[in-house]
Design a protein around this motif. Structure first.
Motif, mmCIF file in Angstrom:
data_model
loop_
_atom_site.group_PDB
_atom_site.id
_atom_site.type_symbol
_atom_site.label_atom_id
_atom_site.label_comp_id
_atom_site.label_asym_id
_atom_site.label_seq_id
_atom_site.Cartn_x
_atom_site.Cartn_y
_atom_site.Cartn_z
ATOM 1 N N ALA A 61 0.811 -1.230 0.000
ATOM 2 C CA ALA A 61 0.000 0.000 0.000
ATOM 3 C C ALA A 61 0.837 1.270 0.000
ATOM 4 C CB ALA A 61 -0.951 -0.007 1.202
ATOM 5 N N GLY A 62 1.756 1.374 -0.965
ATOM 6 C CA GLY A 62 2.567 2.582 -1.075
ATOM 7 C C GLY A 62 3.981 2.427 -0.570
ATOM 8 N N ALA A 63 4.278 1.313 0.068
ATOM 9 C CA ALA A 63 5.650 1.065 0.533
ATOM 10 C C ALA A 63 6.413 0.223 -0.489
ATOM 11 C CB ALA A 63 5.631 0.364 1.890
ATOM 12 N N ASP A 64 6.129 0.479 -1.763
ATOM 13 C CA ASP A 64 6.760 -0.303 -2.831
ATOM 14 C C ASP A 64 8.275 -0.136 -2.844
ATOM 15 O OD1 ASP A 64 4.112 -0.964 -4.595
ATOM 16 O OD2 ASP A 64 4.060 1.096 -3.844
ATOM 17 N N ASP A 65 8.757 1.041 -2.430
ATOM 18 C CA ASP A 65 10.199 1.265 -2.415
ATOM 19 C C ASP A 65 10.889 0.376 -1.379
ATOM 20 O OD1 ASP A 65 8.803 2.694 -0.469
ATOM 21 O OD2 ASP A 65 10.378 4.207 -0.275
ATOM 22 N N VAL A 66 10.217 0.124 -0.251
ATOM 23 C CA VAL A 66 10.777 -0.770 0.765
ATOM 24 C C VAL A 66 10.854 -2.191 0.226
ATOM 25 C CG1 VAL A 66 10.457 -1.737 3.083
ATOM 26 C CG2 VAL A 66 9.947 0.673 2.650
ATOM 27 N N LEU A 67 9.797 -2.633 -0.454
ATOM 28 C CA LEU A 67 9.808 -3.969 -1.057
ATOM 29 C C LEU A 67 10.880 -4.083 -2.132
ATOM 30 C CD1 LEU A 67 6.095 -5.098 -1.564
ATOM 31 C CD2 LEU A 67 7.729 -5.864 0.154
ATOM 32 N N ALA A 68 10.988 -3.057 -2.958
ATOM 33 C CA ALA A 68 11.940 -3.114 -4.070
ATOM 34 C C ALA A 68 13.381 -3.187 -3.587
ATOM 35 C CB ALA A 68 11.748 -1.889 -4.970
ATOM 36 N N SER A 69 13.661 -2.588 -2.447
ATOM 37 C CA SER A 69 15.034 -2.578 -1.944
ATOM 38 C C SER A 69 15.297 -3.691 -0.931
ATOM 39 C CB SER A 69 15.353 -1.224 -1.304
ATOM 40 O OG SER A 69 14.496 -0.982 -0.205
ATOM 41 N N ALA A 70 14.288 -4.530 -0.667
ATOM 42 C CA ALA A 70 14.449 -5.608 0.319
ATOM 43 C C ALA A 70 15.554 -6.561 -0.113
ATOM 44 C CB ALA A 70 13.136 -6.360 0.495
ATOM 45 N N LEU A 71 16.388 -6.934 0.829
ATOM 46 C CA LEU A 71 17.471 -7.881 0.585
ATOM 47 C C LEU A 71 16.973 -9.282 0.883
ATOM 48 C CD1 LEU A 71 20.510 -8.403 -0.005
ATOM 49 C CD2 LEU A 71 20.910 -8.081 2.460
ATOM 50 N N ARG A 72 17.244 -10.204 -0.010
ATOM 51 C CA ARG A 72 16.825 -11.600 0.175
ATOM 52 C C ARG A 72 18.063 -12.464 0.365
ATOM 53 N NH1 ARG A 72 12.560 -14.918 -3.678
ATOM 54 N NH2 ARG A 72 12.761 -16.943 -2.651
ATOM 55 N N VAL A 73 18.098 -13.246 1.465
ATOM 56 C CA VAL A 73 19.232 -14.109 1.779
ATOM 57 C C VAL A 73 18.709 -15.491 2.168
ATOM 58 C CG1 VAL A 73 20.710 -12.200 2.509
ATOM 59 C CG2 VAL A 73 19.288 -13.372 4.196
ATOM 60 N N ASP A 74 19.635 -16.443 2.288
ATOM 61 C CA ASP A 74 19.240 -17.829 2.549
ATOM 62 C C ASP A 74 19.173 -18.183 4.027
ATOM 63 O OD1 ASP A 74 19.033 -18.429 -0.184
ATOM 64 O OD2 ASP A 74 21.176 -18.890 -0.328
ATOM 65 N N THR A 75 19.979 -17.523 4.862
ATOM 66 C CA THR A 75 20.038 -17.891 6.276
ATOM 67 C C THR A 75 20.027 -16.655 7.171
ATOM 68 O OG1 THR A 75 22.464 -17.848 6.414
ATOM 69 C CG2 THR A 75 21.421 -19.917 5.693
ATOM 70 N N LEU A 76 19.601 -16.862 8.405
ATOM 71 C CA LEU A 76 19.620 -15.765 9.366
ATOM 72 C C LEU A 76 21.046 -15.328 9.667
ATOM 73 C CD1 LEU A 76 18.244 -13.835 11.317
ATOM 74 C CD2 LEU A 76 18.142 -15.689 12.996
ATOM 75 N N ALA A 77 21.971 -16.287 9.731
ATOM 76 C CA ALA A 77 23.372 -15.940 9.985
ATOM 77 C C ALA A 77 23.884 -14.951 8.944
ATOM 78 C CB ALA A 77 24.226 -17.196 10.003
ATOM 79 N N GLU A 78 23.503 -15.148 7.703
ATOM 80 C CA GLU A 78 23.908 -14.230 6.633
ATOM 81 C C GLU A 78 23.245 -12.871 6.811
ATOM 82 O OE1 GLU A 78 23.820 -14.013 1.705
ATOM 83 O OE2 GLU A 78 23.025 -15.771 2.770
ATOM 84 N N ALA A 79 21.993 -12.867 7.244
ATOM 85 C CA ALA A 79 21.249 -11.613 7.383
ATOM 86 C C ALA A 79 21.816 -10.716 8.470
ATOM 87 C CB ALA A 79 19.781 -11.918 7.684
ATOM 88 N N VAL A 80 22.439 -11.302 9.505
ATOM 89 C CA VAL A 80 22.895 -10.508 10.653
ATOM 90 C C VAL A 80 24.411 -10.522 10.807
ATOM 91 C CG1 VAL A 80 20.721 -10.926 11.854
ATOM 92 C CG2 VAL A 80 22.662 -12.443 12.301
ATOM 93 N N ALA A 81 25.129 -10.957 9.784
ATOM 94 C CA ALA A 81 26.579 -11.156 9.903
ATOM 95 C C ALA A 81 27.322 -9.917 10.366
ATOM 96 C CB ALA A 81 27.142 -11.649 8.572
ATOM 97 N N ASP A 82 26.904 -8.732 9.939
ATOM 98 C CA ASP A 82 27.615 -7.502 10.300
ATOM 99 C C ASP A 82 26.967 -6.756 11.461
ATOM 100 O OD1 ASP A 82 25.368 -6.873 8.792
ATOM 101 O OD2 ASP A 82 26.259 -5.061 7.945
ATOM 102 N N CYS A 83 26.002 -7.367 12.125
ATOM 103 C CA CYS A 83 25.272 -6.700 13.194
ATOM 104 C C CYS A 83 25.991 -6.817 14.535
ATOM 105 C CB CYS A 83 23.866 -7.281 13.332
ATOM 106 S SG CYS A 83 22.784 -6.866 11.945
ATOM 107 N N ARG A 84 25.877 -5.756 15.328
ATOM 108 C CA ARG A 84 26.424 -5.762 16.685
ATOM 109 C C ARG A 84 25.348 -6.035 17.725
ATOM 110 N NH1 ARG A 84 31.651 -3.655 16.680
ATOM 111 N NH2 ARG A 84 32.227 -2.644 14.736
ATOM 112 N N LEU A 85 24.095 -5.947 17.316
ATOM 113 C CA LEU A 85 22.983 -6.246 18.217
ATOM 114 C C LEU A 85 21.890 -6.943 17.422
ATOM 115 C CD1 LEU A 85 21.617 -5.977 21.016
ATOM 116 C CD2 LEU A 85 20.688 -3.787 20.234
ATOM 117 N N VAL A 86 21.480 -8.128 17.884
ATOM 118 C CA VAL A 86 20.433 -8.910 17.224
ATOM 119 C C VAL A 86 19.376 -9.253 18.267
ATOM 120 C CG1 VAL A 86 19.882 -10.986 15.899
ATOM 121 C CG2 VAL A 86 22.130 -9.903 15.637
ATOM 122 N N LEU A 87 18.159 -8.775 18.050
ATOM 123 C CA LEU A 87 17.055 -9.008 18.974
ATOM 124 C C LEU A 87 15.985 -9.825 18.278
ATOM 125 C CD1 LEU A 87 16.760 -5.408 20.490
ATOM 126 C CD2 LEU A 87 18.018 -7.371 21.410
#
Length: 261
Positions: A61-87
């Motif tokens: 509903a208008g957040a098409d830019d968020v969808l278009a820029s969404a990153l798709r990965v295979d694992t959670l470890a990959e999604a948070v690899a550079d994070c210092r805080l994961v909740l």
């Protein structure tokens, strides 16, 4: 005094919303809408069952830019690899004992880390089963929304909206002072991938020195993970500990070689 909008926006760009194994594409679109209404824009999708999909586009509903820029990965470890805080946003778990935070306390922690320039991930699991134990092990703390115990089923996008709203308040300085018990929880001082590398070497070392004595290693590793995550190791400490582990592995090899001679 409210934080200037540019500072709030800059901090928000250090926060990502991570959806793991989303089953219904409409929920991805609704989550994207929830993000955008609260000034967030970074969406990461871990192995979604159906995406891209027309239902996701419709519910955004208008957040098409968020969808278009969404990153798709295979694992959670990959999604948070550079994070210092994961909740991890989850129902209470008896099997994986994590520090539990209310949404406002979690937002305070995320805000503090993001303002300091650290990467932050708020993780949400599958609609039916949530995050599994292995995925919860990748989180520094758990976030529990205190819903009605007689009807605690909360839609995925609604959960994202709750956390995004609390983070919005924190980023704008409208949420009051940071709760003492939230501030006392140290965020990881090293990127998540570095911490996971240490845990992998620790597991290998314990195996090499026969620490488990035939017992299943999972319980000991869960306790050790909680211990080291709680300390908030920095890069120098990680290097020191990995050096100790490397020497322990070397001595274990020498002992094995001597026994074969």
């Amino acid at each position: 005094m409210n934080a200037p909008p540019d500072i709030a926006t800059e901090a928000a760009d250090h926060v990502r919303i991570v959806l793991v194994g989303t089953q219904h594409p409409g929920n991805i679109g609704s989550a994207a809408r929830a993000l955008k209404t609260m000034g967030l824009r970074r969406l990461v999708l871990v192995a979604p069952q159906k995406f891209p999909h027309a239902d996701a586009d419709a519910m955004a509903a208008g957040a098409d830019d968020v969808l278009a820029s969404a990153l798709r990965v295979d694992t959670l470890a990959e999604a948070v690899a550079d994070c210092r805080l994961v909740l991890g946003c989850t129902a209470r778990s008896r099997r994986v004992q994590l520090r539990e935070l209310r949404p406002r306390d979690a937002a305070a922690m995320a805000h503090a880390e993001a303002v300091a320039g650290g990467e932050v991930a708020l993780v949400f699991g599958r609609e039916r089963t949530g995050l599994d134990n292995a995925e919860l092990q990748l989180c520094h703390a758990a976030v529990h929304i205190p819903a009605n115990p007689d009807y605690s089923s909360l839609n995925l996008a609604a959960a994202v909206q709750v956390l995004s709203y609390e983070l919005r308040l924190a980023l704008l300085g409208a949420g009051g002072e940071m709760p003492v018990h939230a501030a006392a929880l140290p965020a990881g001082a090293v990127p998540h991938a570095a911490l996971e590398g240490f845990f992998a070497q620790l597991a290998d070392t314990l195996e090499a020195i026969d620490f488990h004595k035939g017992r299943a290693p999972a319980s000991a590793m869960r306790k050790l993970r909680r211990l080291f995550v709680r300390t908030g190791l920095d890069e120098k400490e990680i290097r020191l500990l990995r050096g100790i582990l490397a020497d322990a592995q070397r001595m274990a090899r020498l002992a094995r070689d001597a026994g074969r001679a």
